[in-house]
Design an enzyme around this catalytic site. Structure first.
Site, PDB file in Angstrom:
ATOM      1  CG  HIS A   1     -28.075  44.758  47.058  1.00  0.00           C
ATOM      2  ND1 HIS A   1     -26.762  44.360  47.085  1.00  0.00           N
ATOM      3  CD2 HIS A   1     -28.147  45.844  47.858  1.00  0.00           C
ATOM      4  CE1 HIS A   1     -26.074  45.164  47.874  1.00  0.00           C
ATOM      5  NE2 HIS A   1     -26.890  46.073  48.361  1.00  0.00           N
TER       6      HIS A   1
ATOM      7  CE  LYS B   1     -15.859  57.708  50.555  1.00  0.00           C
ATOM      8  NZ  LYS B   1     -17.224  57.510  51.068  1.00  0.00           N
TER       9      LYS B   1
ATOM     10  NE  ARG C   1     -28.756  44.788  55.330  1.00  0.00           N
ATOM     11  CZ  ARG C   1     -27.463  45.045  55.358  1.00  0.00           C
ATOM     12  NH1 ARG C   1     -26.616  44.192  54.840  1.00  0.00           N
ATOM     13  NH2 ARG C   1     -27.022  46.149  55.922  1.00  0.00           N
TER      14      ARG C   1
ATOM     15  CB  SER D   1     -21.690  44.054  49.557  1.00  0.00           C
ATOM     16  OG  SER D   1     -22.838  44.205  48.777  1.00  0.00           O
TER      17      SER D   1
END
Ligand code: PNS
Length: 182
Positions: free
Chosen positions: A16, A40, A92, A129
């Site tokens: 990131h 969430k 990516r 992550s």
């Protein structure tokens, strides 16, 4: 021109950061926006406030980057931005492309929002992550894969696990010193 870099950032990774640093050189301003969904909540390792704190720490050296949050559709957030602002997403590997293509088309269809992609350096192609969270949950070393602010927050979050693993390693070193060759 301004860019909005939306994401969960749970926590922000070096991939990131790579995308963000490249974008900060191209755009006048970049807003890193932690998108959250009240339904969430609790599904993340870090709370919204923690993720924003980490982001502020990680981006403090980038003067044209600011941190924000929004709970709702990204296109509604984009509608509040300066006209001409674009969504920024990082790629990516080819595997990211299919998902990102779908989201970009949907955002254009439902809100006329344009998406710009920046490729992260190949050294970050395997960093996510979720993998960083997994490694840190066992006390593994993620310092190369995340900015310092994320690494420190992960260490705090899993302080017990890191302490236990370091104690085990120290014991192993001690045993090796006492009985070399074993
Ligand atoms: O870091 P992530 O999880 O890949 O980010 C995905 C995110 C938060 C950018 C995406 O889920 C999003 O834009 N959520 C906000 C809700 C929304 O606008 N959904 C419609 C497009 S999927």
């Amino acid at each position: 021109m301004n860019a909005v870099f939306p994401g969960s950032f749970d926590p922000i990774t070096s991939g990131h950061m790579d995308v963000l640093t490249r974008a900060a050189k191209i755009f006048d301003h970049v807003t890193v926006t932690v998108m959250h969904n009240a339904r969430k909540q609790g599904r993340h390792l870090f709370t919204l406030e923690e993720r924003m704190d980490i982001l502020r720490g990680a981006t403090a050296h980038l003067p044209n980057v600011r941190v924000d949050t929004f709970g709702g559709l990204l296109v509604d957030y984009m509608a509040r931005q300066e006209p001409g602002s674009v969504i920024l997403r990082g790629l990516r590997a080819v595997s990211d492309y299919e998902y990102e293509l779908q989201i970009a088309h949907l955002n254009r269809q439902i809100g006329d929002a344009e998406t710009v992609f920046i490729m992260a350096a190949t050294r970050w192609s395997f960093v996510s992550s979720s993998m960083v969270r997994e490694i840190a949950s066992y006390g593994g070393d993620v310092s190369e894969m995340v900015p310092r602010a994320s690494a420190a927050a992960l260490r705090r979050k899993h302080a017990d696990v890191y302490a236990e693993r370091e104690a085990e390693k120290a014991e192993q070193r001690q045993a090796q010193q006492e009985q070399p060759g074993r």
